[in-house]
Design an enzyme around this catalytic site. Structure first.
Site, mmCIF file in Angstrom:
data_model
loop_
_atom_site.group_PDB
_atom_site.id
_atom_site.type_symbol
_atom_site.label_atom_id
_atom_site.label_comp_id
_atom_site.label_asym_id
_atom_site.label_seq_id
_atom_site.Cartn_x
_atom_site.Cartn_y
_atom_site.Cartn_z
ATOM 1 N N ARG A 134 0.865 -1.189 -0.044
ATOM 2 C CA ARG A 134 -0.046 0.112 -0.136
ATOM 3 C C ARG A 134 0.847 1.231 0.079
ATOM 4 O O ARG A 134 1.722 1.332 1.051
ATOM 5 C CB ARG A 134 -1.027 -0.051 1.180
ATOM 6 C CG ARG A 134 -1.831 1.359 1.421
ATOM 7 C CD ARG A 134 -2.734 1.154 2.414
ATOM 8 N NE ARG A 134 -3.934 0.668 1.866
ATOM 9 C CZ ARG A 134 -5.079 0.576 2.116
ATOM 10 N NH1 ARG A 134 -5.424 1.115 3.251
ATOM 11 N NH2 ARG A 134 -6.107 -0.222 1.487
ATOM 12 N N ARG A 145 -13.552 -8.725 0.265
ATOM 13 C CA ARG A 145 -12.132 -8.460 0.143
ATOM 14 C C ARG A 145 -11.153 -9.670 0.238
ATOM 15 O O ARG A 145 -10.317 -9.986 -0.458
ATOM 16 C CB ARG A 145 -11.544 -7.243 1.194
ATOM 17 C CG ARG A 145 -12.109 -5.761 0.667
ATOM 18 C CD ARG A 145 -11.377 -5.324 -0.419
ATOM 19 N NE ARG A 145 -10.029 -5.340 -0.554
ATOM 20 C CZ ARG A 145 -9.153 -4.374 0.361
ATOM 21 N NH1 ARG A 145 -9.857 -3.249 0.856
ATOM 22 N NH2 ARG A 145 -8.023 -4.415 0.209
ATOM 23 N N CYS A 205 -16.316 1.376 -0.175
ATOM 24 C CA CYS A 205 -15.130 0.413 0.241
ATOM 25 C C CYS A 205 -14.847 0.622 1.611
ATOM 26 O O CYS A 205 -13.930 -0.352 2.153
ATOM 27 C CB CYS A 205 -13.971 1.126 -0.623
ATOM 28 S SG CYS A 205 -13.567 2.979 -0.548
ATOM 29 N N HIS A 252 -6.861 0.776 -6.848
ATOM 30 C CA HIS A 252 -7.027 -0.089 -6.048
ATOM 31 C C HIS A 252 -7.629 -1.393 -6.212
ATOM 32 O O HIS A 252 -9.074 -1.715 -6.048
ATOM 33 C CB HIS A 252 -8.151 0.694 -4.742
ATOM 34 C CG HIS A 252 -7.999 0.039 -3.404
ATOM 35 N ND1 HIS A 252 -7.280 -1.124 -3.034
ATOM 36 C CD2 HIS A 252 -8.671 0.431 -2.403
ATOM 37 C CE1 HIS A 252 -7.520 -1.332 -1.613
ATOM 38 N NE2 HIS A 252 -8.312 -0.455 -1.312
ATOM 39 N N ASP A 274 -17.353 6.910 -2.028
ATOM 40 C CA ASP A 274 -15.923 6.710 -1.000
ATOM 41 C C ASP A 274 -15.961 8.108 -0.554
ATOM 42 O O ASP A 274 -16.486 8.930 -0.968
ATOM 43 C CB ASP A 274 -14.956 6.392 -1.958
ATOM 44 C CG ASP A 274 -13.465 6.064 -1.444
ATOM 45 O OD1 ASP A 274 -13.510 6.006 -0.248
ATOM 46 O OD2 ASP A 274 -12.537 6.341 -2.081
ATOM 47 N N GLN A 292 -9.816 -4.055 -4.202
ATOM 48 C CA GLN A 292 -11.110 -3.320 -3.619
ATOM 49 C C GLN A 292 -11.908 -3.627 -4.873
ATOM 50 O O GLN A 292 -13.145 -4.096 -4.673
ATOM 51 C CB GLN A 292 -10.988 -1.973 -3.451
ATOM 52 C CG GLN A 292 -12.285 -1.248 -2.933
ATOM 53 C CD GLN A 292 -12.863 -1.765 -1.707
ATOM 54 O OE1 GLN A 292 -11.988 -1.894 -0.633
ATOM 55 N NE2 GLN A 292 -14.108 -2.319 -1.773
#
Ligand code: CP
Ligand code: NVA
Length: 313
Positions: free
Chosen positions: A114, A300, A272, A141, A232, A144
């Site tokens: 990340r 996930r 998310c 991402h 988001d 996700q």
């Protein structure tokens, strides 16, 4: 190389930096595998093909879902995951990203990272020579989006033709969703404030992969007839200084009961997470009967287990 159902995995040794690296059939394979692994886990059937394998997890930003779902997922697959905090790794400060990738590859079978700049996962993958999984960069991402696609598929029965609307910032989550929808035949609309459209290069790429998202600045028009409404945070990690200014600009884009009334009556709500109640989503929608955000969070883990199994298998 490990056996994958009697044959090497078709994705063995590959990285996952963006979903655009995969073809539609490969995304389908990951999602099918995710459904299978989810069912095995729910019925208590152990499946441990990654015994003896280790995943290094580099975190340059905070995380709950990514950290825990990768660590638990590796454990369930029989392997081990090793979280590395920003203080330990100090990417690009204590040593170069490339040297970090080369070193970690001597100890571990794959790296999840990340990061801030997307080039950092590219540099890691280039140097490491083991699969590198993007656990969120400023631009993408992909893990996700795999969970998002899995959730939409489970809820609507099919991705092909599914009407999905993302409302808010044209950010990393929106980018990966756009690529994922393009590859699976879902119809994505992105309703965004002026100046916060998704990256035009990614919109173009989605077009080349299947279909570009429809862009609009009118949230009601964007949500009209949607079967899934997604939002988001308005300011992503690294954009904290802009949060105040964005709050005013994004206010008309809050997903609340009024905005949801433009979608079909049974439309689901996705996020998310982490979520800021009464900013990008009202508390009523977030915690209401149409919200599937915790199913999405759970997915996930199932999606990433499938990815790990296929990349390391
Ligand atoms: N959605 C997501 O990536 O959550 P975390 O930031 O908690 O990992
Ligand atoms: N767009 C958000 C997603 C967090 C999971 C961010 O980058 O902070």
């Amino acid at each position: 190389m490990q056996e994958h159902e009697g044959a090497p995995s078709p994705l063995a040794g590959r990285s996952c930096l963006t979903l655009a690296e995969f073809g539609p059939g490969e995304i389908g394979l990951i999602l099918d595998e995710a459904l299978r692994l989810k069912s095995l886990q729910k019925t208590g059937v152990p499946f441990q093909p990654l015994r003896g394998k280790t995943l290094a997890m580099i975190f340059q930003k905070p995380s709950n879902r990514t950290r825990v779902s990768f660590e638990v997922g590796m454990y369930q697959l029989g392997g081990h995951a090793l979280p590395l905090s920003p203080q330990e790794i100090q990417m690009g400060k204590r040593e170069t990203t490339s040297d970090i990738g080369k070193t970690l590859a001597r100890y571990t079978d794959a790296i999840m990272a990340r990061v801030f700049g997307h080039h950092e996962v590219e540099e890691l993958a280039e140097a490491a020579g083991v699969p590198v999984i993007n656990g969120l960069s400023d631009l993408h991402h992909p893990c996700q989006a795999l969970a998002d696609l899995l959730t939409i598929h489970e809820e609507l029965g099919s991705l092909e033709g599914a009407r999905v609307t993302y409302v808010g910032d044209g950010n990393n989550v929106a980018h990966s969703l756009a690529i994922g929808c393009a590859l699976t035949g879902a119809q994505l609309t992105i309703a965004h404030p002026e100046g916060h459209a998704p990256d035009p290069e990614i919109v173009k790429l989605a077009g080349e992969l299947g279909a570009a998202p429809t862009l609009t600045q009118d949230p009601r028009e964007g949500v009209r007839s949607a079967q899934a409404v997604y939002t988001d945070v308005w300011a992503s990690m690294g954009q904290e200084a802009e949060a105040g200014e964005r709050r005013e600009k994004f206010a008309p884009y809050q997903v609340n009961e009024e905005l949801m009334s433009y979608a079909v009556s049974e439309a689901i709500f996705l996020h998310c997470l982490p979520a800021h109640r009464d900013e990008e989503v009202s508390g009523g929608v977030m915690d209401g009967p149409r919200s599937r955000v915790f199913d999405q969070a759970e997915n996930r883990m199932h999606a990433q287990k499938a990815l790990l199994y296929l990349l390391l298998g």
